[in-house]
Enzyme design. Structure first.
Site, short mmCIF file in Angstrom:
data_model
loop_
_atom_site.label_atom_id
_atom_site.label_comp_id
_atom_site.label_asym_id
_atom_site.label_seq_id
_atom_site.Cartn_x
_atom_site.Cartn_y
_atom_site.Cartn_z
N LYS A 135 -0.06 -8.91 -8.35
CA LYS A 135 -0.60 -7.86 -9.21
C LYS A 135 0.49 -7.38 -10.16
CE LYS A 135 -2.93 -3.38 -9.06
NZ LYS A 135 -3.38 -2.26 -8.20
N SER A 200 -8.03 -1.40 -8.11
CA SER A 200 -7.46 -1.81 -9.37
C SER A 200 -6.89 -3.22 -9.33
CB SER A 200 -6.34 -0.84 -9.75
OG SER A 200 -5.31 -0.84 -8.77
N SER A 224 -7.68 -0.29 -3.30
CA SER A 224 -7.50 -1.25 -4.39
C SER A 224 -7.16 -2.67 -3.97
CB SER A 224 -6.44 -0.74 -5.38
OG SER A 224 -6.90 0.43 -6.01
#
Length: 569
Positions: A135, A200, A224
């Protein structure tokens, strides 16, 4: 003021996107992409024409077998990295899931690993040659980690984050992908591109679902890791605080340490989750990150030493709903299927009574939002980029406004005003009391299980819905509760997906709240068609090994149930 700051933020974004596009090999850009109105694109990569038969085989292989083939030299690291890189680029063209793209760097690293294996006959580490996507928070030296902030464009990491170092020391090949932001736009769900991939870590979820990565690293402060895993039909682990090193990563709300963000794996297989956690623990991250917990991988705990040694039936507690929002019909079907599968496998399932969930939601929301508005304003000020609507507005404003940029907000909002340190301390004190009460509540189930132990784990929804339409992911309570309590949580695919013929809308029930009513009204079977359905397995604090092992039990039961159902057709 810097030269970049004098530009309008949209111009900075435009330049960034040009740089990003230039990193994609031109020969991998497809001209036969499905039309935009084709919603389910999950099977397109294997028939795209870009991947060879062997590359399709590599990218469809589970992590355990991938590692065996890499260690034996049956597949080279360059072959495996090339295959996943190609598939990642296909995925990006389908659902917009990548941020930083550094294929040449990844291939150079893979070649070094191949040479090491050839000359020494030994692997570098347990993840030798395995591509792992990260990420856009996990710093890699020389690359940008923007987290979607325009103001962070052009800020290049001067060194690796601890986790990047740990993974490379384990032999991994790092390459990168993010859900909606001003810099990279929106990531779509590959099972239904009209639906969100979750946030996210939604880029990781979509990328791994399309098998452009065997393991992705996400972050989780309120769900997330688990929400993208759930919405994309994947396994995803939310470890307890500080089990996986976070040092050297970038983040929002830095300095908020009461309910911190954690890093964890997303994968198509439980073997990927287990390999990641074992490999990270083997590198003694507590010697590299002062916040990391000193806890090596515990094989006894994985063998369920605290849960009857795996020799007696396990007892699971089913959380059907949190007394705040009743889940949609597909989610309830998955819970029923899981219960039936576990009972058929010889385990016990009792009901879980939620305790103080509303109080816990309010408490953790207060902690998260105590200074969030100021944090967002300070970070976005250098470029003047607008704060994404879901970060700036209250729930009521979010619903009423038609002009904000739609996004994938979690179930909390920054408050307009902050609070004093003393007021925040009282909130922290209340959270400690709530955690104590929940532990006592769990322990008291010993009277219901018949095993001589309290329930071994809780099974709950991951969200009140499967992946919803873009901009409508507005409730993270089913994940955020476990962040507040710091319980280890694992998402498990059920093998089911939304079928409008089966998952019909139920008559209106007696609503718990206005939120419950709005989520009920959101459901339309055709809108959610093909969305994967998952469940969440919750263990106690720092029970990663046991949760993975119990996850294997649940996973096996679900697969056996599916096999039995197919045989009876």
């Amino acid at each position: 003021m810097s030269a970049a700051a004098k530009q309008h933020w949209s111009e900075i974004v435009k330049e960034k996107k040009i740089r990003q596009a230039a990193t994609i090999p031109k020969e991998w850009i497809l001209t036969n992409l499905p039309p935009k109105d084709a919603l389910n694109v999950i099977d397109f990569p294997k028939k795209s024409g870009l991947l060879s038969e062997k590359e399709n085989e590599i990218t469809n292989t589970e992590v355990g077998t991938l590692l065996q083939n890499l260690a034996s030299g049956a597949w080279s690291a360059v072959e495996v990295t090339t295959a996943f890189s190609k598939r990642a680029i296909i995925a990006h063209q389908l659902v917009n899931c990548l941020t930083e793209i550094f294929i040449e760097r990844a291939l150079a690293r893979a070649a070094q690993l191949d040479e090491h294996l050839k000359t020494t006959g030994k692997v570098v580490g347990p993840l030798h040659g395995l591509p792992i996507s990260l990420k856009d928070q996990v710093n890699v030296e020389g690359l940008e980690s923007t987290m979607g902030y325009v103001s962070w464009i052009g800020q290049y990491a001067t060194k690796n984050s601890v986790l990047a170092d740990v993974l490379e020391a384990s032999g991994a090949v790092l390459y990168w992908p993010e859900t909606f932001n001003h810099v990279f736009g929106r990531t779509l769900n590959p099972y239904n591109r009209a639906l969100t991939s979750g946030g996210s870590s939604g880029g990781e979820g979509a990328l791994v679902a399309l098998r452009g990565s065997p393991i992705g690293v996400g972050s989780d402060i309120g769900g997330s890791i688990r929400i993208p895993s759930a919405f994309n039909g994947l396994y995803g682990l939310r470890p307890s605080y500080h089990r996986v090193p976070y040092a050297g990563c970038v983040n929002s709300l830095e300095g908020q340490e009461a309910v911190p963000s954690v890093l964890g794996p997303i994968s198509n297989s439980l073997s990927g989750i287990k390999s990641f956690m074992q490999s990270v623990a083997a590198q003694s991250p507590w010697l590299k990150d002062p916040m990391a917990i000193r806890k090596p991988w515990n094989e006894a705990e994985y063998r369920l030493s605290d849960h009857g040694e795996g020799k007696t039936p396990l007892c699971f507690a089913m959380l059907w709903h949190d007394e705040v929002v009743l889940p949609h019909p597909p989610v309830m079907r998955a819970l029923e299927r899981t219960k039936e599968a576990l009972i058929r496998a010889g385990h016990q399932v009792i009901d879980w009574k939620p305790l103080n969930h509303v109080e816990i939601y309010k408490n953790v929301s207060t902690i998260w939002t105590a200074a969030a508005a100021e944090d967002y304003r300070i970070v976005t000020a250098p470029t003047g980029e607008p704060i994404i609507g879901s970060m700036a507005l209250t729930p009521g404003e979010l619903v009423q406004s038609a002009t904000i940029i739609p996004s994938d907000p979690p179930g909390f909002r920054p408050s307009a005003e902050g609070m004093s340190a003393y007021e925040l301390w009282q909130v922290h004190k209340k959270r400690r009391e709530l955690r104590q009460a929940y532990m006592d509540h769990w322990n008291a189930t010993v009277s219901q299980t018949g095993t001589g132990r309290p329930v071994d784990a809780i099974i709950s929804p991951c969200a009140p819905y499967t992946a919803p339409p873009h901009g409508l992911n507005r409730n993270a309570n089913y994940t955020g509760i476990w962040n507040a309590l710091d319980y280890t949580a694992l998402v498990i695919p059920t093998g089911l997906s939304v079928d409008p013929a089966i998952d019909v809308k139920k008559p209106a029930h007696s609503f718990f709240s206005e939120t419950d009513k709005s989520i009920y009204e959101l459901y339309d079977p055709e809108t959610f068609k093909d969305a994967p359905i998952t469940v969440q397995l919750i263990g106690r604090t720092l029970e990663e090994e046991a949760v993975i092992a119990m996850g294997e039990v649940v996973d096996a039961a679900l697969k056996a149930s599916a096999s039995s159902a197919s045989a009876n057709l």
